[in-house]
Scaffold this active site. Sequence first.
Site, mmCIF file in Angstrom:
data_model
loop_
_atom_site.group_PDB
_atom_site.id
_atom_site.type_symbol
_atom_site.label_atom_id
_atom_site.label_comp_id
_atom_site.label_asym_id
_atom_site.label_seq_id
_atom_site.Cartn_x
_atom_site.Cartn_y
_atom_site.Cartn_z
ATOM 1 C CG ASN A 9 -1.845 1.100 1.345
ATOM 2 O OD1 ASN A 9 -1.808 2.014 0.521
ATOM 3 N ND2 ASN A 9 -2.688 1.070 2.354
ATOM 4 C CE LYS A 16 -0.319 2.881 6.457
ATOM 5 N NZ LYS A 16 -1.743 3.109 6.579
ATOM 6 N NE ARG A 93 -5.926 2.069 -0.415
ATOM 7 C CZ ARG A 93 -5.895 3.185 0.291
ATOM 8 N NH1 ARG A 93 -4.773 3.588 0.863
ATOM 9 N NH2 ARG A 93 -6.976 3.901 0.432
ATOM 10 C CG HIS A 181 -11.823 4.707 2.798
ATOM 11 N ND1 HIS A 181 -12.392 5.884 3.246
ATOM 12 C CD2 HIS A 181 -10.485 4.889 2.867
ATOM 13 C CE1 HIS A 181 -11.434 6.743 3.552
ATOM 14 N NE2 HIS A 181 -10.270 6.170 3.332
ATOM 15 C CG HIS A 208 -12.003 3.898 6.610
ATOM 16 N ND1 HIS A 208 -11.339 2.700 6.438
ATOM 17 C CD2 HIS A 208 -11.046 4.861 6.574
ATOM 18 C CE1 HIS A 208 -10.053 2.933 6.297
ATOM 19 N NE2 HIS A 208 -9.842 4.247 6.371
ATOM 20 N NE ARG A 241 -7.687 12.970 1.550
ATOM 21 C CZ ARG A 241 -7.879 11.657 1.504
ATOM 22 N NH1 ARG A 241 -8.855 11.166 0.777
ATOM 23 N NH2 ARG A 241 -7.089 10.836 2.172
ATOM 24 C CG ASP A 283 -2.292 12.596 14.921
ATOM 25 O OD1 ASP A 283 -3.167 12.247 15.743
ATOM 26 O OD2 ASP A 283 -1.361 11.863 14.576
ATOM 27 C CB ILE A 329 -10.204 8.521 14.208
ATOM 28 C CG1 ILE A 329 -9.038 9.419 13.751
ATOM 29 C CG2 ILE A 329 -11.104 9.251 15.196
ATOM 30 C CD1 ILE A 329 -9.455 10.632 12.929
ATOM 31 C CD GLU A 379 -7.424 0.187 4.075
ATOM 32 O OE1 GLU A 379 -6.633 0.522 4.985
ATOM 33 O OE2 GLU A 379 -7.937 0.995 3.290
HETATM 34 P P1 AMP Z 1 -5.316 5.728 9.605
HETATM 35 O O1 AMP Z 1 -5.345 6.657 8.442
HETATM 36 O O2 AMP Z 1 -6.422 4.744 9.636
HETATM 37 O O3 AMP Z 1 -3.958 5.097 9.828
HETATM 38 O O4 AMP Z 1 -5.569 6.647 10.883
HETATM 39 C C1 AMP Z 1 -4.614 7.632 11.230
HETATM 40 C C2 AMP Z 1 -5.234 8.590 12.188
HETATM 41 O O5 AMP Z 1 -5.760 7.892 13.348
HETATM 42 C C3 AMP Z 1 -4.199 9.540 12.774
HETATM 43 O O6 AMP Z 1 -4.119 10.680 11.996
HETATM 44 C C4 AMP Z 1 -4.737 9.850 14.126
HETATM 45 O O7 AMP Z 1 -5.408 11.067 14.052
HETATM 46 C C5 AMP Z 1 -5.762 8.784 14.435
HETATM 47 N N1 AMP Z 1 -5.512 8.072 15.688
HETATM 48 C C6 AMP Z 1 -4.708 7.010 15.908
HETATM 49 N N2 AMP Z 1 -4.755 6.657 17.218
HETATM 50 C C7 AMP Z 1 -5.612 7.512 17.820
HETATM 51 C C8 AMP Z 1 -6.089 7.683 19.175
HETATM 52 N N3 AMP Z 1 -5.681 6.881 20.149
HETATM 53 N N4 AMP Z 1 -6.961 8.674 19.417
HETATM 54 C C9 AMP Z 1 -7.376 9.500 18.433
HETATM 55 N N5 AMP Z 1 -6.962 9.391 17.163
HETATM 56 C C10 AMP Z 1 -6.104 8.417 16.854
#
Ligand code: AMP
Length: 399
Positions: A9, A16, A93, A181, A208, A241, A283, A329, A379
């Site tokens: 990915n 990844k 991906r 997604h 998601h 975005r 984040d 998240i 994924e």
């Molecule tokens: P992903 O794109 O699925 O890898 O998700 C990444 C996002 O998950 C990051 O930008 C974080 O904002 C969020 N994230 C990861 N762990 C936590 C947590 N414990 N609490 C809040 N947000 C989180």
Amino acid sequence: MADAVLSLNVGSSSIKFALYGVGSTDALEVIAAGKIEGIGSSPHFIARDGSGRILVERRWENAAGGHELLLDELLTWIDKTAGAERLLGIGHRVVHGGAGFAAPVRITERAVAALSAFIPLAPLHQPHNLAAIQAATALRPGVPQVACFDTAYHQTQPPVATRFGIPRALSDEGIRRYGFHGLSYEYVARALARLDPSMASGRVIAAHLGNGASLCAMAGGRSIDTTMGFTALDGLVMGTRCGAIDPGVILYLEQAKGMRAEEVQQLLYEDSGLLGVSGVSSDMRDLLASPAESARQAVELFVYRIAREAGALVSSLAGLDGLVFTAGIGENSPAIRALVCERLAWLGLEIDAQANAAGAATISTANSRVTVRIIPTDEERMIAMHTLDIITPHRARTA
Ligand code: AMP
């Protein structure tokens, strides 16, 4: 050690990966999974085994290594160290498969040429996805490669859900809603069918919520509507975005503010969303920890828009039996789950605070009219399953 299949990915600054052993039972077992981050600045490579033990960690001090060089490092490490006897195939991906690619395909030069046409529709992802395919093909010419699409899962949507209110000739040309997604939603739908067949057969919204974020309305496990559209810009407010926006804003930016198309693209894809609204971070962890009022407003908007779009999907589904949280998240933030569920309480949805805080598999109360679950997405595993189906169609396997 067994035959193996590799999932890749590849994004703008990261690779990844997950390497799965294809054992005698045909279950996919993680041999190694990890990522190379910071490509273009100071790359960092980390891989763990199936139990989370670190197998390798390496840093490069300068930016000299681009995607191809680092992919070569990864493939060489896999050949020499990871313990896979034979790499059966590499699955990639690919974000956009357009209307033509309704299922994963084996990579050919023709397929790559056709997929290049979608680069303007997914400028953040598609060029990197395709460059990785070309690099991996050059590095391992004898290994079959498969493209798995984020759009494919949504091909079950009815035409009314995919049409824009624009002249028919443009719709016929492919200017329509596709949805993204899909690999994540497909994995979640399959997991849900195993975990809770009754909920899976009903009306479900899967959320998601990661750096990219969307919702999918599933009826009996099939996508019938989703918040992302022609591109992955639509729908929810995301890390960087903007999500759904009045198209008049774009006209205004170009006509009244004289912005060029590339500047608007940068604004909408990279400078907006949680980052743009908060001015603090993209984040969610930073925003939840920040004392800034602008960070609180960004979180408020993120949640408000999830609830608003969920309301629209409840209408598409004509009701709601289940809600599933997934991705960074959705899987990890009790605070965001609680705020979203609070706004959806009018649906008769009620969560158990303790179960939510603990990140339990089911977080709704026994009285809740809607079952709320957390299902960690995967994924990479979905890509590996599709890849094996294409390259060894005779195998029957369990996930
Ligand atoms: P992903 O794109 O699925 O890898 O998700 C990444 C996002 O998950 C990051 O930008 C974080 O904002 C969020 N994230 C990861 N762990 C936590 C947590 N414990 N609490 C809040 N947000 C989180």
